[in-house]
Design a protein around this motif. Structure first.
Motif, PDB file in Angstrom:
ATOM      1  N   VAL A 869      48.554  10.813 -15.166  1.00  0.00           N
ATOM      2  CA  VAL A 869      47.093  10.713 -15.115  1.00  0.00           C
ATOM      3  C   VAL A 869      46.532  11.674 -16.168  1.00  0.00           C
ATOM      4  N   VAL A 870      45.712  11.148 -17.058  1.00  0.00           N
ATOM      5  CA  VAL A 870      45.222  11.914 -18.202  1.00  0.00           C
ATOM      6  C   VAL A 870      43.702  11.899 -18.215  1.00  0.00           C
ATOM      7  N   ILE A 871      43.094  13.094 -18.363  1.00  0.00           N
ATOM      8  CA  ILE A 871      41.661  13.176 -18.675  1.00  0.00           C
ATOM      9  C   ILE A 871      41.550  13.077 -20.190  1.00  0.00           C
ATOM     10  N   GLU A 872      40.795  12.122 -20.696  1.00  0.00           N
ATOM     11  CA  GLU A 872      40.803  11.919 -22.149  1.00  0.00           C
ATOM     12  C   GLU A 872      39.531  11.235 -22.629  1.00  0.00           C
ATOM     13  N   HIS A 873      39.135  11.615 -23.876  1.00  0.00           N
ATOM     14  CA  HIS A 873      38.025  10.953 -24.568  1.00  0.00           C
ATOM     15  C   HIS A 873      38.522  10.127 -25.753  1.00  0.00           C
ATOM     16  N   HIS A 874      39.756  10.339 -26.157  1.00  0.00           N
ATOM     17  CA  HIS A 874      40.290   9.718 -27.365  1.00  0.00           C
ATOM     18  C   HIS A 874      40.513   8.222 -27.125  1.00  0.00           C
ATOM     19  N   MET A 875      39.816   7.399 -27.890  1.00  0.00           N
ATOM     20  CA  MET A 875      39.869   5.951 -27.668  1.00  0.00           C
ATOM     21  C   MET A 875      41.258   5.369 -27.878  1.00  0.00           C
ATOM     22  N   ASP A 876      42.060   5.979 -28.740  1.00  0.00           N
ATOM     23  CA  ASP A 876      43.405   5.450 -28.978  1.00  0.00           C
ATOM     24  C   ASP A 876      44.308   5.662 -27.773  1.00  0.00           C
ATOM     25  N   VAL A 877      44.056   6.683 -26.986  1.00  0.00           N
ATOM     26  CA  VAL A 877      44.809   6.883 -25.751  1.00  0.00           C
ATOM     27  C   VAL A 877      44.280   5.960 -24.664  1.00  0.00           C
ATOM     28  N   ILE A 878      42.953   5.843 -24.600  1.00  0.00           N
ATOM     29  CA  ILE A 878      42.345   5.011 -23.560  1.00  0.00           C
ATOM     30  C   ILE A 878      42.763   3.550 -23.716  1.00  0.00           C
ATOM     31  N   ARG A 897      29.901   9.378 -10.096  1.00  0.00           N
ATOM     32  CA  ARG A 897      30.146   8.079  -9.470  1.00  0.00           C
ATOM     33  C   ARG A 897      31.156   7.294 -10.306  1.00  0.00           C
ATOM     34  N   VAL A 898      31.855   6.372  -9.676  1.00  0.00           N
ATOM     35  CA  VAL A 898      32.792   5.508 -10.397  1.00  0.00           C
ATOM     36  C   VAL A 898      31.985   4.374 -11.015  1.00  0.00           C
ATOM     37  N   VAL A 899      31.878   4.407 -12.338  1.00  0.00           N
ATOM     38  CA  VAL A 899      31.131   3.366 -13.048  1.00  0.00           C
ATOM     39  C   VAL A 899      31.971   2.109 -13.176  1.00  0.00           C
ATOM     40  N   ALA A 900      33.255   2.287 -13.454  1.00  0.00           N
ATOM     41  CA  ALA A 900      34.144   1.136 -13.612  1.00  0.00           C
ATOM     42  C   ALA A 900      35.582   1.593 -13.374  1.00  0.00           C
ATOM     43  N   MET A 901      36.425   0.667 -12.926  1.00  0.00           N
ATOM     44  CA  MET A 901      37.832   0.969 -12.686  1.00  0.00           C
ATOM     45  C   MET A 901      38.631  -0.312 -12.900  1.00  0.00           C
ATOM     46  N   GLY A 902      39.651  -0.223 -13.739  1.00  0.00           N
ATOM     47  CA  GLY A 902      40.459  -1.405 -14.006  1.00  0.00           C
ATOM     48  C   GLY A 902      41.214  -1.283 -15.312  1.00  0.00           C
ATOM     49  N   ARG A 903      41.645  -2.427 -15.850  1.00  0.00           N
ATOM     50  CA  ARG A 903      42.323  -2.476 -17.141  1.00  0.00           C
ATOM     51  C   ARG A 903      41.330  -2.118 -18.247  1.00  0.00           C
ATOM     52  N   PRO A 904      41.809  -1.591 -19.407  1.00  0.00           N
ATOM     53  CA  PRO A 904      40.884  -1.279 -20.508  1.00  0.00           C
ATOM     54  C   PRO A 904      39.990  -2.461 -20.881  1.00  0.00           C
ATOM     55  N   GLU A 905      40.546  -3.667 -20.886  1.00  0.00           N
ATOM     56  CA  GLU A 905      39.748  -4.844 -21.236  1.00  0.00           C
ATOM     57  C   GLU A 905      38.624  -5.080 -20.239  1.00  0.00           C
ATOM     58  N   GLU A 906      38.870  -4.733 -18.960  1.00  0.00           N
ATOM     59  CA  GLU A 906      37.838  -4.898 -17.935  1.00  0.00           C
ATOM     60  C   GLU A 906      36.740  -3.832 -18.088  1.00  0.00           C
ATOM     61  N   ILE A 907      37.138  -2.605 -18.425  1.00  0.00           N
ATOM     62  CA  ILE A 907      36.163  -1.529 -18.629  1.00  0.00           C
ATOM     63  C   ILE A 907      35.239  -1.878 -19.793  1.00  0.00           C
ATOM     64  N   ALA A 908      35.807  -2.472 -20.840  1.00  0.00           N
ATOM     65  CA  ALA A 908      35.038  -2.790 -22.049  1.00  0.00           C
ATOM     66  C   ALA A 908      33.914  -3.783 -21.766  1.00  0.00           C
ATOM     67  N   LYS A 909      33.996  -4.504 -20.681  1.00  0.00           N
ATOM     68  CA  LYS A 909      32.987  -5.512 -20.365  1.00  0.00           C
ATOM     69  C   LYS A 909      31.857  -4.964 -19.486  1.00  0.00           C
ATOM     70  N   VAL A 910      31.987  -3.730 -19.008  1.00  0.00           N
ATOM     71  CA  VAL A 910      30.982  -3.158 -18.111  1.00  0.00           C
ATOM     72  C   VAL A 910      29.867  -2.551 -18.954  1.00  0.00           C
ATOM     73  N   LYS A 911      28.687  -3.118 -18.908  1.00  0.00           N
ATOM     74  CA  LYS A 911      27.579  -2.676 -19.758  1.00  0.00           C
ATOM     75  C   LYS A 911      27.082  -1.286 -19.385  1.00  0.00           C
ATOM     76  N   ALA A 912      27.235  -0.898 -18.121  1.00  0.00           N
ATOM     77  CA  ALA A 912      26.745   0.411 -17.677  1.00  0.00           C
ATOM     78  C   ALA A 912      27.662   1.555 -18.108  1.00  0.00           C
ATOM     79  N   HIS A 914      29.382   3.941 -20.743  1.00  0.00           N
ATOM     80  CA  HIS A 914      29.345   4.438 -22.115  1.00  0.00           C
ATOM     81  C   HIS A 914      30.729   4.305 -22.752  1.00  0.00           C
ATOM     82  N   THR A 915      31.768   4.583 -21.957  1.00  0.00           N
ATOM     83  CA  THR A 915      33.138   4.451 -22.464  1.00  0.00           C
ATOM     84  C   THR A 915      33.424   3.001 -22.839  1.00  0.00           C
ATOM     85  N   GLY A 916      32.947   2.090 -22.005  1.00  0.00           N
ATOM     86  CA  GLY A 916      33.201   0.677 -22.258  1.00  0.00           C
ATOM     87  C   GLY A 916      32.653   0.214 -23.591  1.00  0.00           C
ATOM     88  N   ARG A 917      31.509   0.746 -23.984  1.00  0.00           N
ATOM     89  CA  ARG A 917      30.899   0.347 -25.251  1.00  0.00           C
ATOM     90  C   ARG A 917      31.799   0.712 -26.430  1.00  0.00           C
TER      91      ARG A 917
END
Length: 929
Positions: A869-878, A897-912, A914-917
């Motif tokens: 389990v990694v805390i990370e901001h680096h998009m290449d790791v995410i 709060r949990v904004v989104a949870m799932g596969r990276p492709e699923e997170i990318a679709k969540v408009k709320a 910031h990471t997904g964007r």
């Protein structure tokens, strides 16, 4: 003035005699692989030389320290300016240091409360007033027309003898006094009157009418009364009297108030600090949970922990005997004992027996002994002060309000909330004039902090709870607030800890520093930060002995033919895995996680996966991973958690935690230093130095001289240099600067006695071997399987460039974390079982090409059956993760709060999200490896 800073023949550490020009008044980014010499150029050469130039500009007294400071290995540095370093350093550890004090916002707030604050009575809540001669004159006139006598009470200090007092009053021009309401001329006082022994004596300053036309004369008379009456004046009429004072006092009950000064609002000053907690906001109190840590334990088995120590064997016998005398069985669990028995054993006194609480309190008298202090501290918790309730200040300070808020109310705000409060603050005309400049300065610092992405921090948050990245960004905001011109700023990866959303704001801040006329040099790996620079220096081409050369110097968009240029141009990228690991199997299920801004989050972590926790800074990532997940798993897997609760470390609560039964252990791999002295180094940390010492002890000369492996240790007496005790360095205290270490004059920095250095392997003594890089040691020790395996793990985490004996104090947080990963990889070879590894931003300090190596290492851990389990901001790791948990949507109270949870492709679709964007953009790029 030179248009460039020219560094000529820099040879610090692994720099290969490079000469480089750095444009002045521009942002220059220094990049390259980890260990290529970036910090050696930026900090050990540029900043060190700038610091020397600064000291040269000071007094003769300051210049004496130059001779003691190690000089950078460089021929010369031309055009250098006084330098300011903003590094990744641990924040101040004092509990007296807060975000407010560290940013100077607290100073401006204290000044604001002192200038325009409205004080209220601590007794009745009425307004506290401080009279002036004019306001007092206005009050006399408002009371109605008529004759009035302005007087002051004769001070006790003026009462010497009766005759002397009369003579002094005449000398000051006063000829009348009031005694029991009756006026007397000093020449007509009865012989029986003694002004010294008399109770109240009022000295008349003036007698006049209270007409509006007499306002000036009234004010002048009252001012005289204030001056001679030690701040007190009275207006006496036939119908009564009005009392005025220069000192603050309640207008309702006349309770004295405090004089408003900035010191009154400082918890670091005795004038303002709460007298109960001395400004800490908390007091140390004995806590039952520490005294009886396990209620299921019996008295015979040590339920009362302090008396389990060997020196208290007699106390334990007396405890058991007292329990029996009270009708209880000392062999039964503590929680099952009758309440009256437990209360007696804790607080009571019967016969020779004294309860544990009064016993500990009695030991307070021996706190001058260190072992007593250490013993007692184990059973104390810092609890909110009952007097100030954590506000740290005296009641008089808390009773002063600005905009209906006390200063404690406002210091509890986040930086973002403070900005809104300052903008909405309404003050009257004169108060507004006094406050305008103060508010403008406070707003400037607030804006700087928001620009570096720290708007979620509260002003009263202790700086010791901040990460290295947060502390560095506070230092950056302070640098802007200082408004220096023509200075050299050297920054160490300021983007660390920042969500990609905040990187643009950081770059804007660096441009403001540049636009003020400063030169900004940034050691950085983040591609967006590199693109935002004016000039780029790349060192390399590799790390350690393979680096230290200048491979590119020029504008960023013109870079070609280097490792960083390939990533900037998109020629190289870290790819997306063709197949992600399954996530539908067993998992750790956290339900109702609560602490700080997490108000009951539910998260799932699939076992056997690489899971990444994302979210903006302050969204609750560290709280979830450290304080909830790690502590709760520790408690279940090891029987207890390692949090130092008596030092304020928090442990989060959960409603339920499932799936932990499938784990054999939990390992926290954070960025805390592996050691705080030069004695600690990479080869001792991974336990490989034992093998090296054994090799030296087996050499013929060593056996002939009867040397053992201990002889080659610098941590114990024997073969080490006793002048420096094996450190190789001695510390010089620089008084007003940071302490520096210089090589030991006896051993010359080798750490060992001269005769021990006679023993050699492959022509090298023990000191020479400690100077080898990990890469070189692997080549030279290729026939030593055990030693080679340990060193190979260091190479696998991208630390092949480190010297075996490199002091732990010179390692970055990222390097320390990767050392811990290497040790875990080494131990994983020897043990079986499934572990959960928790890492905090392991990409810190890594070039993007080294991030590829790190991902490979994490994949190896997962492929070995573990969960990472990694805390990370680096998009290449995410984007390489199997599972992503995104917290937010914002920071502080607006996050958690949990904004989104799932596969990276699923997170990318969540408009709320910031990471997904940003993740969506990363996943849509072409991905050549």
């Amino acid at each position: 003035m030179n248009s460039v800073i020219r560094v000529v023949n820099a040879r610090q550490h692994n720099l290969r005699g490079i000469t480089v020009d750095i444009p002045r008044r521009m942002i220059t980014v220094v990049t390259g692989p980890s260990g290529s010499g970036k910090s050696s150029l930026a900090f050990d050469t540029l900043y060190a030389e700038g610091q020397r130039r600064y000291i040269e500009s000071l007094s003769t007294y300051a210049k004496q320290f130059l001779e003691r400071m190690p000089k950078p290995l460089v021929d010369r540095v031309e055009g250098i300016a006084p330098a300011v370093a903003i590094e990744q350093q641990a924040p101040a550890m004092s509990s007296r240091s807060t975000v407010g004090t560290a940013t100077e916002i607290a100073d401006h707030l204290r000044l604001l409360w002192a200038r325009v604050g409205e004080p209220f009575c601590t007794n009745c809540g009425g307004p506290v007033r401080r009279d002036t001669p004019q306001s007092s004159a206005d009050a006399v006139i408002a009371a109605g027309p008529g004759r009035v006598q302005i007087a002051f009470p004769l001070p006790a200090t003026a009462r010497v003898t009766h005759a002397g007092t009369v003579e002094n009053l005449r000398a000051l021009g006063f000829v009348r006094v009031l005694l029991d309401g009756t006026p007397w001329h000093l020449d007509e006082l009865p012989a029986t009157v003694d002004l010294v022994a008399r109770g109240e004596v009022l000295v008349i300053v003036d007698r006049l009418s209270s007409d509006p036309g007499q306002s000036g004369r009234l004010a002048e008379a009252i001012a005289t009364a204030f001056e001679e009456g030690e701040g007190i004046a009275l207006a006496v009429r036939d119908s009564g009297r009005l009392r005025f004072t220069e000192f603050p006092a309640c207008s309702v009950c006349d309770t004295p108030g405090a004089v408003l000064t900035p010191a009154l609002f400082s918890f670091n000053n005795p004038r303002g600090a709460c007298p109960v907690c001395n400004g800490f906001g908390a007091t140390l109190e004995y806590d039952l949970s520490l005294i009886v840590p396990d209620p299921d334990t019996s008295l015979d088995d040590g339920a009362i922990d302090p008396w389990t120590k060997p020196r208290y064997e007699a106390r334990r016998r007396l405890l058991s005997a007292t329990a029996r005398k009270l009708g209880a069985d000392p062999g039964q669990p503590w929680r099952t004992l009758p309440e009256v028995v437990r209360d007696t054993l804790l607080h009571g006194k019967t016969g020779r027996f004294t309860g544990i609480f009064p016993f500990l309190e009695a030991l307070e008298g021996k706190r001058y002994k260190q072992y007593i202090r250490v013993f007692l501290r184990q059973y104390q918790l810092a609890k909110e002060c009952r007097a100030c309730h954590g506000a740290r200040l005296k009641p008089e300070a808390l009773a002063v309000r600005v905009g209906d808020k006390s200063i404690a109310d406002v210091t509890g705000y986040t930086i973002d909330d403070l900005a809104g409060w300052l903008a909405a603050l309404t003050l009257s005309g004169s108060a507004r004039q006094l406050a305008d400049l103060i508010i403008a300065e406070a707003n400037a610092r607030v804006d700087y902090l928001r620009d570096v992405g720290l708007g979620y921090l509260t002003l009263d948050r202790q700086t010791r709870t901040l990460s290295g990245g947060e502390a560095q960004r506070i230092a950056l905001a302070n640098a802007l607030g200082s408004r220096l011109v023509d200075a050299l700023y050297v920054l160490d990866e300021p983007s660390i800890g920042l969500h990609p959303r905040d990187t643009d704001r950081l770059l804007a801040l660096l441009r403001r520093l540049r636009d003020l006329g400063n030169t900004v040099v940034v050691v950085e790996h983040d591609l967006s930060a590199i693109r935002g620079a004016d000039w780029m220096l790349e060192l390399g081409p590799g790390a350690g002995e393979h680096g230290g050369r200048l491979v590119y110097s020029g504008e960023v968009n013109a870079a070609r033919g280097t490792l960083t240029a390939a990533y900037l141009a998109g020629e190289k990228r870290i790819g997306i895995p063709s197949l992600r690991r399954p996530v539908d199997g067993p998992r750790i299920a956290v339900r109702g996680g609560r602490l700080h801004n997490l108000g009951g989050v539910d998260v799932d972590i699939p076992l056997g996966t690489l899971t990444v926790i994302t979210g903006v800074s302050g969204s609750g990532k560290s709280t979830l991973v450290y304080d909830i997940l790690y502590r709760q798993l520790e408690r279940r897997l090891e029987g207890e958690h390692s949090a130092k609760t008596h030092l304020g470390e928090s442990v989060g609560d959960v409603t339920s935690l499932d799936g932990w039964q499938l784990l054999t252990g939990v390992v926290l791999v954070d960025q805390t230093p592996i050691g705080r002295t030069p004695r600690s180094n990479p080869v001792t940390y991974i336990k490989a130095y034992d093998d090296i010492r054994e090799l030296f002890a087996k050499q013929p000369l060593a056996r002939q001289r009867k040397y053992t492996a201990t002889t080659f240790s610098f941590n114990v007496k024997g073969g080490r240099c006793e002048a420096c005790e094996g450190a190789g360095q001695t510390k010089i205290e620089m008084v007003f600067l940071a302490d520096v270490y210089v090589p030991c004059e006896v051993c010359g920095g080798t750490r060992f006695k001269r005769e021990v250095l006679d023993v050699r392997i492959q022509g090298c003594n023990i000191h020479d071997v400690l100077q080898w890089s990990v890469d070189e040691a692997i080549r030279r020790f290729r026939h030593q399987a055990k030693l080679g395996s340990a060193l190979w793990q260091l190479q696998q985490v991208g630390l092949g460039y480190l010297r075996l004996g490199q002091a732990a104090t010179t390692l970055s947080g990222g390097e320390a974390q990767r050392l811990k990963i290497a040790r875990e990889l080494l131990s994983a070879q020897k043990r079986s079982g499934r572990k959960l590894y928790l890492l905090d931003e392991p990409t810190t300090g890594l070039h993007i090409d080294d991030v590829r190596v790190l991902i490979s290492v994490l994949d190896k851990l997962v492929d070995a059956g573990h969960t990472v389990v990694v805390i990370e901001h680096h998009m290449d790791v995410i984007k390489r993760a199997d599972w992503v948990i995104d917290l937010g949507p914002e920071a502080g109270p607006n996050g958690g709060r949990v904004v989104a949870m799932g596969r990276p492709e699923e997170i990318a679709k969540v408009k709320a999200s910031h990471t997904g964007r940003y993740l969506s953009a990363a996943l849509s790029e072409p991905h050549p490896e």
